[in-house]
Design a protein around this motif. Structure first.
Motif, short mmCIF file in Angstrom:
data_model
loop_
_atom_site.label_atom_id
_atom_site.label_comp_id
_atom_site.label_asym_id
_atom_site.label_seq_id
_atom_site.Cartn_x
_atom_site.Cartn_y
_atom_site.Cartn_z
N GLN A 47 62.51 21.14 41.89
CA GLN A 47 62.57 19.99 42.80
C GLN A 47 61.09 19.32 42.82
O GLN A 47 60.03 19.77 42.65
N LYS A 48 61.26 17.85 42.87
CA LYS A 48 60.01 17.02 42.96
C LYS A 48 59.14 17.37 44.05
O LYS A 48 59.55 17.32 45.17
N LEU A 421 72.22 18.14 46.05
CA LEU A 421 72.97 17.53 44.89
C LEU A 421 72.46 18.05 43.62
O LEU A 421 73.21 18.48 42.69
N ARG A 422 71.22 18.45 43.46
CA ARG A 422 70.80 18.89 42.18
C ARG A 422 71.42 20.33 41.98
O ARG A 422 71.62 20.66 40.84
N ASP A 423 71.06 21.20 43.03
CA ASP A 423 72.03 22.45 42.82
C ASP A 423 73.48 22.36 42.46
O ASP A 423 74.01 23.11 41.54
N MET A 424 74.08 21.31 42.99
CA MET A 424 75.57 21.11 42.89
C MET A 424 75.82 20.44 41.57
O MET A 424 77.03 20.84 41.20
N ALA A 425 75.19 19.73 41.02
CA ALA A 425 75.11 19.23 39.54
C ALA A 425 75.48 20.32 38.54
O ALA A 425 76.37 20.41 37.70
N GLY A 426 74.77 21.47 38.70
CA GLY A 426 74.89 22.68 37.63
C GLY A 426 76.13 23.20 38.08
O GLY A 426 76.66 23.72 36.93
N MET A 641 76.20 14.52 35.92
CA MET A 641 75.16 13.62 35.35
C MET A 641 75.15 12.43 36.43
O MET A 641 74.10 12.14 37.03
N GLU A 642 76.18 12.01 37.04
CA GLU A 642 76.41 11.15 38.12
C GLU A 642 75.81 11.64 39.51
O GLU A 642 74.95 11.00 40.07
N ILE A 643 76.12 13.00 39.82
CA ILE A 643 75.21 13.61 40.72
C ILE A 643 73.98 13.71 40.75
O ILE A 643 73.23 13.32 41.79
N LEU A 644 73.55 14.04 39.64
CA LEU A 644 72.02 13.91 39.33
C LEU A 644 71.42 12.71 39.37
O LEU A 644 70.37 12.30 40.05
N ASN A 645 72.08 11.81 38.94
CA ASN A 645 71.55 10.14 39.16
C ASN A 645 71.45 9.84 40.72
O ASN A 645 70.50 9.30 41.08
N LEU A 646 72.51 10.17 41.18
CA LEU A 646 72.22 9.82 42.83
C LEU A 646 71.20 10.67 43.53
O LEU A 646 70.69 9.78 44.37
N ALA A 647 70.95 11.93 43.06
CA ALA A 647 69.74 12.57 43.90
C ALA A 647 68.66 11.71 43.26
O ALA A 647 67.43 11.56 44.08
#
Length: 671
Positions: A47-48, A421-426, A641-647
Motif C-alpha cells: 500500500q502506498k 480494492l487492491r486486496d480484492m483484485a488479486g 486490472m480494472e479494479i486496480l486502476n480504480l484504486a
C-alpha cells in the motif's frame, strides 16, 4: 556467513512492508511479491504510504476558529431555508451522541453508521434491539428511520421491521436417547445418503461440514445395529440429526407458518446436545456439530443465535490450537488436514456472520498461522476453499477499518477502500482462474461454485462502500427541504466512479442470482444468498432515489429481485417474504417522496419515477434480459486490472470531493 549478514542488513533497510507482513509483524523482504507471501501462497499487496502533514499550533487554532464561524453560518442558513426535517423520536431510537468536537483535527472522515455509543431500536414488545453498524438489517432500519423522519405522514409499520429470530420459533427440552421419539421418522439409509449429498452440494465445496471418513463407517453401523450405536456415539447421532435437519430445511416446503422445515430433527438434536464442557471431550467432532447448528440457524433467519454458536466453535478451535499450523509429525497429515479444514470453515462463517449481525470478528489474522488449503491439497475444492478464505479476510479487514469504533484504527474511506480494492483484485484473479477450470470455452455452463464466489466478492465491495450511500441519502433528503441547495450537485464527479462500482457489484449480484434461479441453483448457500439479494436490491433502490441517473434501469432490477423472492416465498421461505415486504415499503416511500416534491418533472426523469413499481404486479423482464445474463456474469463484473486502476484513481480524490461541510454533517447525522 557474509551472505547472511548482507541479507539481514538488506531486510533492516526495508522502508515499505507489505500489508500481510505488517499485520503479522514479521520482516518483509520488500520485494513484490515478498518472500514471506510467496512461501505461504498469499496475495502480496504493498500500500502506498499516506501523506502526513504537520501543521503548527497557530494554524490549528485558525482552523478551529474557521470551524466556529462555519458552524454558525450553517445554522443560520438552515434557519433561513426553513428545513422541516423531523428528528428521530426517543421512543424509536437511542441515538449515539456524536459531536463534531470529538473528531475535529482527526483528519479521516468517519463512518456515520459507527459511534462509541450503541445504537438501538425498540421493537413492538418493548425490547431494545442493537443495530450493528455493518448489518444489512441495521442499515435498512436506519434508512427507514431517516425516510420516516422526513415524511412523518406516510403510513408505514412501526420500526423495527422483521426482527432477527422472530419469523419462526424453535423449542426443545433436555432429554436422553431413552426417549423412543428420538428415533421416529428417521430416513432410510439410501435417503440419508441422498440428504448428505444435498448438504455437500449446497455448500458448493466452500465449507467443510462433515468428515466423511469418520462419519460414514458409523452411519452404516447405525443402520446395521440400531439404537445401541447411537447410545455409544451420542455426539455423532446429534451430527446425524443436524444433517437431516439442514438437508430438509434446504429442500422441503414449510407446511406450517410457525414451523420451519427440518425443525423436528433440529429440535431433537438440540435436546440431546451436550453442554460445552462435555463437548470438549470430542473437540473436532464438536466443532463440526456447532458449525452445522450455526448453518441451520442462519437458514431459519436466526443470525444472532447462529453467531453465538459459531463463536463457540471458533473459541473451541482456539483452545485446541487449530488456528496455528498443526504439528504433522505428531498428528499425521490426515488429522492435520482435518484440523485445518475445520478451522477455515469456522473462520469463514465467523467473518460472514460478524458482518451480517454487525459484530466484531473473533480473532485477528495476525494470530493465524494455519496453512491455506491450497498449500496442503491440490484439489479443486481446496482452491475454492482458499478463495473463500481470502474473501473472508477482506470482510474482516472491512469490519476492522470501515466499521471499527477504535478511532486509532479507523482510516479515511478513500484509503480504506483503496486497500480493499487492491486486496480484492488479486482474489478476483483467483476466481477467474477457478471459473476457467469449471467451464470449456465452447460450453456455456453455469457453475454454482464460481457464481457463489463471485457473489461473495461483490458483496464485499457493497459492504465497504455502503456508508457512502447513507451519507448521500441524508444529503438528498436535506436538498428536498432546502431550496438554497437545489442547484448544488449531490455527488461529485470524483466520487461518482466509486458509487458506480458499488452499484455495478449490486447489479452483478442480482444478475447472478437471477441466473442461478433460472438454473435451479439458487438454493446453494441460500441463507447467505438471500442476504445478498436483499442487500443488492436495497442499495439499488436507495441509489435510484439519491440520483435516478445512477441506476437508469432500476425497475428491471426490482422486477428481477421480485421474481426471485416470490419463488422463494412460494416454497415457504418466510424470511424471503419479510425481505420482500421491506423492499416493497422502501420503494413506496422513496416514490412517495419523489412524487411529492415533483422530482418526476426534473431533468426528464419522469420515465424513471413516473410509473410505480409494485411487487404484486405481473411484470416481465425486458426482452433479451435473460439471454444477456450469462455473458455479463461470465465477465465477473470487472476485471482485476480494472479494479486496480480504480484504486489508483482514488489517489486523486481530495477532501474537496466531499463538500465543504462533509465532516460536520457526517458526524452529526444521529444527533
Amino acid at each position: 556467513m557474509a551472505s547472511r549478514v548482507h541479507r539481514r542488513q538488506k531486510l533492516d533497510r526495508v522502508t515499505n512492508a507489505c500489508e500481510r507482513c505488517k499485520k503479522r509483524k514479521v520482516k518483509c523482504s520488500g520485494n513484490s511479491p515478498c518472500e514471506t507471501c510467496t512461501s505461504r501462497g498469499a496475495t502480496c499487496i504493498f500500500q502506498k504510504a499516506e501523506k502526513k502533514v504537520i501543521v503548527s499550533e497557530r494554524y490549528l487554532r485558525h482552523l478551529q476558529e474557521c470551524y466556529t464561524r462555519t458552524e454558525a453560518a450553517h445554522k443560520e442558513r438552515e434557519t433561513s431555508c426553513t428545513d422541516n426535517r423531523s428528528s428521530p423520536t426517543t421512543r424509536e431510537v437511542a441515538s449515539p451522541n456524536i459531536r463534531l468536537n470529538e473528531v475535529v483535527g482527526e483528519g479521516p472522515i468517519m463512518n456515520p453508521l459507527v459511534s462509541s455509543t450503541s445504537f438501538y431500536l425498540r421493537d413492538t414488545i418493548g425490547h431494545y434491539r442493537f443495530c450493528g453498524p455493518s448489518s444489512t438489517w441495521s442499515f435498512s432500519q436506519r434508512v427507514f428511520l431517516m425516510l420516516k423522519a422526513h415524511e412523518p405522514n406516510f403510513l408505514s409499520p412501526e420500526l423495527p421491521f422483521h426482527v432477527d429470530g422472530s419469523i419462526w420459533e424453535l423449542r426443545w427440552t433436555r432429554t436422553t436417547l431413552d426417549d423412543s421419539s428420538m428415533f421416529e421418522g428417521l430416513p432410510s439409509l439410501n435417503d440419508m445418503l441422498y440428504l448428505l449429498t444435498v448438504v455437500k452440494h449446497h455448500s458448493c465445496e466452500m465449507l467443510f461440514l462433515v468428515d466423511e471418513q469418520e462419519f460414514m463407517p458409523r452411519l452404516h453401523e447405525f443402520y446395521e445395529k440400531g439404537i445401541e450405536t447411537a447410545k455409544r456415539n451420542l455426539l455423532w447421532f446429534v451430527q446425524y440429526l443436524l444433517i437431516v435437519a439442514l438437508a430438509k430445511g434446504l429442500l422441503a416446503v414449510s407446511k406450517s407458518p410457525g414451523t420451519p422445515p427440518g425443525s423436528p430433527f433440529f429440535e431433537r438434536a438440540m435436546s440431546l446436545m451436550p453442554e460445552f464442557v462435555p463437548l470438549q471431550r470430542h473437540p473436532n467432532l464438536a466443532m463440526q456439530v456447532l458449525i452445522l447448528t450455526c448453518l441451520y440457524l442462519v437458514l431459519v433467519d436466526m443470525k444472532g443465535a447462529a453467531y453465538s454458536y459459531i463463536g463457540q466453535a471458533i473459541r473451541m478451535c482456539i483452545i485446541e490450537g487449530l488456528h496455528r499450523e498443526p504439528p504433522v509429525e505428531i498428528f499425521g497429515s490426515q488429522f492435520g488436514n482435518q484440523c485445518r479444514n475445520i478451522w477455515w470453515t469456522a473462520y469463514i462463517l465467523d467473518r460472514q456472520l460478524s458482518a451480517m449481525v454487525g459484530a466484531p470478528t473473533s480473532i485477528q489474522d495476525a494470530e493465524i498461522t494455519s496453512s491455506l488449503p491450497i498449500l496442503y491439497d491440490n484439489s479443486e475444492s481446496a482452491k475454492v476453499l482458499t478463495a473463500h478464505v481470502k474473501l473472508s479476510r477482506v470482510v474482516g479487514d472491512v469490519l476492522g477499518s470501515v466499521y471499527t469504533a477504535d478511532i486509532g484504527r479507523r482510516r479515511s474511506f478513500i484509503s480504506t477502500i483503496q486497500s480493499v480494492l487492491r486486496d480484492m483484485a488479486g482474489i478476483l484473479r483467483d476466481i477467474e482462474d477457478i471459473s476457467a477450470m469449471n467451464a470449456h470455452q465452447s460450453l456455456r455452463t453455469v457453475s454454482a461454485v464460481t457464481s457463489n464466489l463471485a457473489l461473495t466478492y461483490h458483496q464485499c465491495i457493497v459492504l465497504a462502500t455502503r456508508p457512502l450511500f447513507f451519507y448521500f441519502l441524508v444529503g438528498r433528503l436535506k436538498k428536498r427541504g432546502s431550496h438554497c441547495e437545489r442547484n448544488r450537485p449531490l455527488v461529485s464527479p470524483q466520487l461518482k466512479p466509486l458509487l458506480e462500482t458499488s452499484l455495478q457489484s449490486a447489479n452483478f449480484s442480482l444478475r447472478t442470482s437471477t441466473l442461478l434461479h433460472e438454473q435451479s441453483l439458487l438454493e446453494s448457500l441460500l441463507p447467505l444468498n438471500l442476504d445478498n439479494i436483499f442487500s443488492s436490491a436495497f442499495i439499488i433502490i436507495v441509489a435510484s432515489f439519491i440520483d435516478p441517473l445512477l441506476v437508469p434501469d432500476m425497475p428491471t432490477y426490482v422486477t428481477a429481485a421480485s421474481k426471485i423472492l416470490d419463488k422463494l416465498v412460494s416454497k415457504g421461505n418466510l424470511a424471503a417474504h419479510s425481505r420482500r415486504l421491506e423492499l416493497d415499503l422502501l420503494l413506496q416511500m422513496t416514490q412517495h417522496i419523489a412524487h411529492s416534491e415533483g422530482a418526476g418533472k426534473e431533468d426528464g426523469r419522469n420515465n424513471i419515477r413516473g410509473e410505480a413499481v409494485q411487487w404484486g404486479q405481473e411484470e416481465t423482464l425486458r426482452p433479451g434480459y435473460a439471454d444477456q445474463l450469462s455473458t455479463e456474469v461470465d465477465a465477473q463484473g470487472m476485471t482485476h486490472m480494472e479494479i486496480l486502476n480504480l484504486a489508483e484513481q482514488l489517489d486523486t480524490i481530495g477532501d474537496s470531493a466531499w463538500g465543504d461541510d462533509f465532516e460536520f454533517e457526517y458526524s452529526n447525522i444521529w444527533v
